[in-house]
Design an enzyme around this catalytic site. Structure first.
Site, short mmCIF file in Angstrom:
data_model
loop_
_atom_site.label_atom_id
_atom_site.label_comp_id
_atom_site.label_asym_id
_atom_site.label_seq_id
_atom_site.Cartn_x
_atom_site.Cartn_y
_atom_site.Cartn_z
N TYR A 6 0.83 -1.20 0.00
CA TYR A 6 0.00 0.00 0.00
C TYR A 6 0.87 1.26 0.00
O TYR A 6 0.56 2.23 -0.69
CB TYR A 6 -0.94 0.01 1.20
CG TYR A 6 -1.93 -1.13 1.23
CD1 TYR A 6 -2.54 -1.58 0.06
CD2 TYR A 6 -2.24 -1.77 2.41
CE1 TYR A 6 -3.44 -2.63 0.08
CE2 TYR A 6 -3.16 -2.82 2.45
CZ TYR A 6 -3.75 -3.24 1.27
OH TYR A 6 -4.63 -4.28 1.29
N GLU A 59 4.29 16.94 1.72
CA GLU A 59 3.74 16.98 0.36
C GLU A 59 2.82 15.78 0.14
O GLU A 59 1.76 15.91 -0.48
CB GLU A 59 4.86 16.99 -0.68
CG GLU A 59 4.36 17.17 -2.10
CD GLU A 59 3.64 18.48 -2.33
OE1 GLU A 59 2.47 18.43 -2.76
OE2 GLU A 59 4.22 19.55 -2.10
N GLU A 75 -18.29 20.08 -5.72
CA GLU A 75 -18.72 21.46 -5.81
C GLU A 75 -17.79 22.35 -4.99
O GLU A 75 -17.16 21.89 -4.04
CB GLU A 75 -20.15 21.59 -5.28
CG GLU A 75 -21.16 20.79 -6.07
CD GLU A 75 -22.53 20.83 -5.43
OE1 GLU A 75 -22.78 21.71 -4.59
OE2 GLU A 75 -23.36 19.97 -5.77
N HIS A 77 -16.72 24.69 -2.21
CA HIS A 77 -17.16 24.92 -0.83
C HIS A 77 -16.01 25.61 -0.11
O HIS A 77 -14.85 25.22 -0.26
CB HIS A 77 -17.51 23.60 -0.15
CG HIS A 77 -18.29 23.78 1.11
ND1 HIS A 77 -17.73 24.21 2.28
CD2 HIS A 77 -19.61 23.59 1.37
CE1 HIS A 77 -18.64 24.28 3.22
NE2 HIS A 77 -19.81 23.90 2.69
N LYS A 84 -7.67 22.55 1.67
CA LYS A 84 -6.60 22.45 0.68
C LYS A 84 -5.55 23.54 0.87
O LYS A 84 -4.34 23.28 0.78
CB LYS A 84 -7.18 22.53 -0.73
CG LYS A 84 -7.93 21.29 -1.15
CD LYS A 84 -8.42 21.45 -2.59
CE LYS A 84 -9.03 20.20 -3.12
NZ LYS A 84 -9.34 20.31 -4.55
#
Length: 114
Positions: A6, A59, A75, A77, A84
């Site tokens: 993973y 990062e 959408e 927001h 972010k």
């Protein structure tokens, strides 16, 4: 063993889909090459490697946050933007720290060459 798979899948995703991560990898390689060329000492290596690891880890976390936010909403927001932006800012903080560490370590060695 599947945990390593993973993790390697995550690295593969970062290398393929995140150009900023690749840019940090290139900068890391340059710093490591400079470390060898300038014969930095053990303590300096610790700081350089710690700085590199922090930038790459942040990062990666930033990219993960971006994916999760994009998964939750397509959408616009304000909270998605905040998440972010704050994640990107965390990368900027450790990148500035890494730059400062690099300057502190490498400048004296470069001055000694001159």
């Amino acid at each position: 063993m599947s945990r390593f798979k993973y993790a390697l899948d995550g690295l593969k995703t970062l290398l393929i889909k995140d150009q900023k991560f690749s840019l940090h990898i290139y900068a890391s390689i340059i710093a490591i090459v400079f470390g060898f060329l300038l014969h930095i000492n053990r303590s300096e290596w610790i700081f350089i490697l710690l700085a590199i690891s922090l930038v790459l880890a942040f990062e990666a976390i930033n990219t993960a946050v971006e994916y999760v936010v994009d998964l939750v909403t397509t959408e616009y927001h304000d909270y998605a933007k905040y998440a972010k932006d704050i994640a990107a800012f965390s990368v900027m903080i450790v990148s500035i720290l890494a730059l400062i560490i690099g300057l502190i370590v490498f400048i004296p060695h470069l001055i000694n060459l001159i």
